[in-house]
Motif scaffolding. Sequence first.
Motif, PDB file in Angstrom:
ATOM      1  N   VAL A 151       0.701  -1.455   0.077  1.00 15.40           N
ATOM      2  CA  VAL A 151      -0.080   0.062   0.075  1.00 15.40           C
ATOM      3  C   VAL A 151       0.927   1.056  -0.238  1.00 15.40           C
ATOM      4  O   VAL A 151       0.127   2.218  -0.333  1.00 15.40           O
ATOM      5  CB  VAL A 151      -1.181   0.180   1.103  1.00 15.40           C
ATOM      6  CG1 VAL A 151      -1.557   1.368   1.263  1.00 15.40           C
ATOM      7  CG2 VAL A 151      -2.337  -1.119   1.100  1.00 15.40           C
ATOM      8  N   LEU A 152       2.032   1.313   0.660  1.00 12.44           N
ATOM      9  CA  LEU A 152       2.665   2.462   1.124  1.00 12.44           C
ATOM     10  C   LEU A 152       3.769   3.214  -0.854  1.00 12.44           C
ATOM     11  O   LEU A 152       3.645   3.735  -0.802  1.00 12.44           O
ATOM     12  CB  LEU A 152       3.984   2.438   2.278  1.00 12.44           C
ATOM     13  CG  LEU A 152       2.876   2.650   3.021  1.00 12.44           C
ATOM     14  CD1 LEU A 152       3.767   1.746   4.449  1.00 12.44           C
ATOM     15  CD2 LEU A 152       2.554   4.286   3.666  1.00 12.44           C
ATOM     16  N   VAL A 153       4.255   1.664  -1.019  1.00 15.57           N
ATOM     17  CA  VAL A 153       4.993   2.086  -2.643  1.00 15.57           C
ATOM     18  C   VAL A 153       4.004   2.978  -3.090  1.00 15.57           C
ATOM     19  O   VAL A 153       4.352   3.528  -4.243  1.00 15.57           O
ATOM     20  CB  VAL A 153       5.209   0.783  -2.481  1.00 15.57           C
ATOM     21  CG1 VAL A 153       5.338   0.618  -3.937  1.00 15.57           C
ATOM     22  CG2 VAL A 153       6.375  -0.004  -2.323  1.00 15.57           C
ATOM     23  N   CYS A 154       2.696   2.415  -3.303  1.00 11.28           N
ATOM     24  CA  CYS A 154       1.746   2.633  -3.924  1.00 11.28           C
ATOM     25  C   CYS A 154       1.413   3.642  -4.292  1.00 11.28           C
ATOM     26  O   CYS A 154       1.492   4.456  -4.579  1.00 11.28           O
ATOM     27  CB  CYS A 154       0.093   1.790  -4.635  1.00 11.28           C
ATOM     28  SG  CYS A 154      -0.792   2.532  -5.450  1.00 11.28           S
ATOM     29  N   LEU A 155       1.686   4.250  -2.905  1.00 10.27           N
ATOM     30  CA  LEU A 155       1.077   5.562  -2.300  1.00 10.27           C
ATOM     31  C   LEU A 155       1.966   6.515  -2.849  1.00 10.27           C
ATOM     32  O   LEU A 155       1.424   7.734  -3.192  1.00 10.27           O
ATOM     33  CB  LEU A 155       1.000   5.511  -0.691  1.00 10.27           C
ATOM     34  CG  LEU A 155       0.274   6.916  -0.241  1.00 10.27           C
ATOM     35  CD1 LEU A 155      -0.767   7.598  -0.476  1.00 10.27           C
ATOM     36  CD2 LEU A 155       0.304   6.731   1.576  1.00 10.27           C
TER      37      LEU A 155
END
Length: 268
Positions: free
Chosen positions: A167-171
């Motif tokens: 999720v954080l890489v996507c964000l």
Amino acid sequence: MAVRTRSSLGKVDVLPKGIGSLTSGHPPAQTGTLFVMGTNGGMRVAPDAGFDVVFGRCEPDVHVCVGANDPHVSRRHGYITREHSRWVLYNVGKLAIRFPGSRLVLGGHRAELPAAYTPLFIVTPEQEHLLEVRIAAGAPGRGAGNRHDAATYDPGGWELSDLERLVLVCLGQRYLRQEPWPQPLTWAQVADELGALRPGERWNAKRAARIVTEVRRRLSARVDGLLEEEVPPPLGNTLNHNLISELLVSATIVTADLALLDGPDGLA
């Protein structure tokens, strides 16, 4: 620009391009040793070498090349020198150099570098060019400050679950792609992208926000600027921007993590 290049035999080495990113650490080195990596390799400089590392666009005229094909980058954009037991960055180019987050070092200004991994970015109208810097920090404990052969400890980053990392890489993918003036994706964009990546799972904006909010809450005990009460309004993207900046500085997420967004092949 007058740049000092006083070197001592055996205390300055060229780093080949194949050594890879400095995010994962460096070979054993004396405490205070400077490592700098650019487009086609870099330099290792002992703290007592008396050597200034010059970087910029024109490879024949600098020690470390960065932004070779971008005419907005100065031929000699800056240098790193040793002053009073600290490594100091000097920007002698026209364009700003950005530290992780939003701190800028403007042309004609200087900034001390921390004893850690620091990605620096030369900000141009079309992109940001990465210059990696790492300063060896000695092992903690009694007598470590006097040991020139002390092992260097990698920061290791913050602990994330596989789902949190995804999720954080996507964000924060715009930061990892080194886009100019990056901002976090919106919750809806994260949900849409992860929903397409993992169609068998139920993704929506609230789920993405909940996962990231939990990470911010967990890290807030040791990192400032991750809670609403710590940041003056309007908030905008500030909380997520601060979180992504911390994850980048600590090498918790790195460019290679973008493979997570490529689907099953990227996760293999």
